[in-house]
Design an enzyme around this catalytic site. Sequence first.
Site, PDB file in Angstrom:
ATOM      1  CB  SER A 145       9.861   5.466  10.504  1.00 27.45           C
ATOM      2  OG  SER A 145       9.900   4.552  11.582  1.00 27.45           O
ATOM      3  CE1 TYR A 158      10.407   9.706  14.128  1.00 22.43           C
ATOM      4  CE2 TYR A 158       9.496   7.495  14.188  1.00 22.43           C
ATOM      5  CZ  TYR A 158      10.482   8.368  13.784  1.00 22.43           C
ATOM      6  OH  TYR A 158      11.529   7.924  13.010  1.00 22.43           O
TER       7      TYR A 158
HETATM    8  P1  NAD Z   1      19.303  12.277  14.528  1.00 18.87           P
HETATM    9  O1  NAD Z   1      18.667  12.880  15.717  1.00 18.87           O
HETATM   10  O2  NAD Z   1      20.690  11.741  14.625  1.00 18.87           O
HETATM   11  O3  NAD Z   1      19.294  13.317  13.301  1.00 18.87           O
HETATM   12  C1  NAD Z   1      18.207  14.167  13.043  1.00 18.87           C
HETATM   13  C2  NAD Z   1      18.763  15.474  12.513  1.00 18.87           C
HETATM   14  O4  NAD Z   1      17.647  16.322  12.208  1.00 18.87           O
HETATM   15  C3  NAD Z   1      19.639  16.218  13.540  1.00 18.87           C
HETATM   16  O5  NAD Z   1      20.861  16.610  12.944  1.00 18.87           O
HETATM   17  C4  NAD Z   1      18.783  17.413  13.937  1.00 18.87           C
HETATM   18  O6  NAD Z   1      19.532  18.551  14.294  1.00 18.87           O
HETATM   19  C5  NAD Z   1      17.988  17.628  12.649  1.00 18.87           C
HETATM   20  N1  NAD Z   1      16.798  18.429  12.867  1.00 18.87           N
HETATM   21  C6  NAD Z   1      15.925  18.362  13.921  1.00 18.87           C
HETATM   22  N2  NAD Z   1      14.976  19.307  13.791  1.00 18.87           N
HETATM   23  C7  NAD Z   1      15.253  19.982  12.643  1.00 18.87           C
HETATM   24  C8  NAD Z   1      14.643  21.075  11.976  1.00 18.87           C
HETATM   25  N3  NAD Z   1      13.535  21.684  12.481  1.00 18.87           N
HETATM   26  N4  NAD Z   1      15.185  21.516  10.830  1.00 18.87           N
HETATM   27  C9  NAD Z   1      16.300  20.924  10.326  1.00 18.87           C
HETATM   28  N5  NAD Z   1      16.933  19.912  10.926  1.00 18.87           N
HETATM   29  C10 NAD Z   1      16.406  19.439  12.071  1.00 18.87           C
HETATM   30  O7  NAD Z   1      18.290  11.158  14.046  1.00 18.87           O
HETATM   31  P2  NAD Z   1      18.410  10.021  12.928  1.00 18.87           P
HETATM   32  O8  NAD Z   1      18.186   8.741  13.621  1.00 18.87           O
HETATM   33  O9  NAD Z   1      19.603  10.206  12.072  1.00 18.87           O
HETATM   34  O10 NAD Z   1      17.073  10.332  12.094  1.00 18.87           O
HETATM   35  C11 NAD Z   1      17.098  10.830  10.783  1.00 18.87           C
HETATM   36  C12 NAD Z   1      15.775  10.497  10.113  1.00 18.87           C
HETATM   37  O11 NAD Z   1      15.619   9.079  10.058  1.00 18.87           O
HETATM   38  C13 NAD Z   1      14.550  11.041  10.858  1.00 18.87           C
HETATM   39  O12 NAD Z   1      13.587  11.507   9.932  1.00 18.87           O
HETATM   40  C14 NAD Z   1      14.033   9.818  11.583  1.00 18.87           C
HETATM   41  O13 NAD Z   1      12.660   9.901  11.852  1.00 18.87           O
HETATM   42  C15 NAD Z   1      14.357   8.726  10.588  1.00 18.87           C
HETATM   43  N6  NAD Z   1      14.398   7.394  11.202  1.00 18.87           N
HETATM   44  C16 NAD Z   1      15.366   7.069  12.138  1.00 18.87           C
HETATM   45  C17 NAD Z   1      15.359   5.784  12.694  1.00 18.87           C
HETATM   46  C18 NAD Z   1      16.385   5.342  13.723  1.00 18.87           C
HETATM   47  O14 NAD Z   1      16.249   4.224  14.276  1.00 18.87           O
HETATM   48  N7  NAD Z   1      17.420   6.116  14.007  1.00 18.87           N
HETATM   49  C19 NAD Z   1      14.396   4.856  12.292  1.00 18.87           C
HETATM   50  C20 NAD Z   1      13.446   5.220  11.356  1.00 18.87           C
HETATM   51  C21 NAD Z   1      13.460   6.492  10.813  1.00 18.87           C
END
Ligand code: NAD
Length: 258
Positions: A145, A158
């Site tokens: 991120s 985070y």
């Molecule tokens: P999201 O909440 O839509 O998806 C996250 C997924 O991880 C969910 O399906 C959830 O069930 C799963 N998850 C949670 N705990 C878990 C566990 N213990 N074991 C297995 N699966 C688990 O979020 P997203 O925005 O799609 O995020 C995905 C990745 O991208 C994350 O690592 C997040 O930190 C990163 N990210 C997201 C953003 C953003 O703006 N959305 C920005 C930077 C980084």
Amino acid sequence: MALDGKTAIVTGGASGIGFAIAERFVRERIKVILADVDVAGGEKTIETLKRLGEASFVKTDVSKRLDVHNLLAAANDLYGDIDILVNNAGVVHGADFLDVEEADFDRVLAINLKGAFLTGQAVARFMVEKVKNGGSAGAIVNMSSVNAVFGLPNQVPYSISKGGMNQLTKVMAISLAPYGIRVNAIGPGSINTAMLASVNNDPEARRRILSRTPMGRVGETSEIASIAAFLASDDASYITGQTIYADGGRLPLNYTVA
Ligand code: NAD
């Protein structure tokens, strides 16, 4: 991209960015294993993916070693191979530094960082054995991120987990380079998913996000999926140990929080 017929594990693939990556992979004719703790979401997602190609769901909590062990066994039973791992599972916890509870710190680190270590190590062990037996080298993509660099004060565990993710990417890349296994990370800015909504679900927060994003919009999940496809493919054959940021210009142009 020569991804046809490869096998990939995508953690956290039941929703958001992970789902978009899984969908892109299936369209590239990769056989995908979705590993997610959310069974209802995972099964719904798999129905969509199965209409496009080959995909399976394995309930996995990436923070639990036994679950990761079972995931590897399931991948072996289903497809007999793993070419690609996307360590994408993650959770966010919003609290100021002085208010962070120990339990929340532990939970976020266990999922976001230890989960990537456990899954990455297990898959890397499989990939190294495969190379030693004359097989092709694989590729691993870790989801970091922009917070790895910024360290937002209201997303303490985070930000720490994502800083750790960049270091994990480097040590894995160096350790696995002799086998030809590549390890890179993606550092998204603000991407249009449930995670973003849960942290910033009010108009003022949205205005703040846009004010610090030179391109003036949040990113779409497909824009992260295309980077994952590139990094997983042979088109990225000499790239390892890198974090590629996709943030609408925020980091390179050094926009400050308004
Ligand atoms: P999201 O909440 O839509 O998806 C996250 C997924 O991880 C969910 O399906 C959830 O069930 C799963 N998850 C949670 N705990 C878990 C566990 N213990 N074991 C297995 N699966 C688990 O979020 P997203 O925005 O799609 O995020 C995905 C990745 O991208 C994350 O690592 C997040 O930190 C990163 N990210 C997201 C953003 C953003 O703006 N959305 C920005 C930077 C980084």
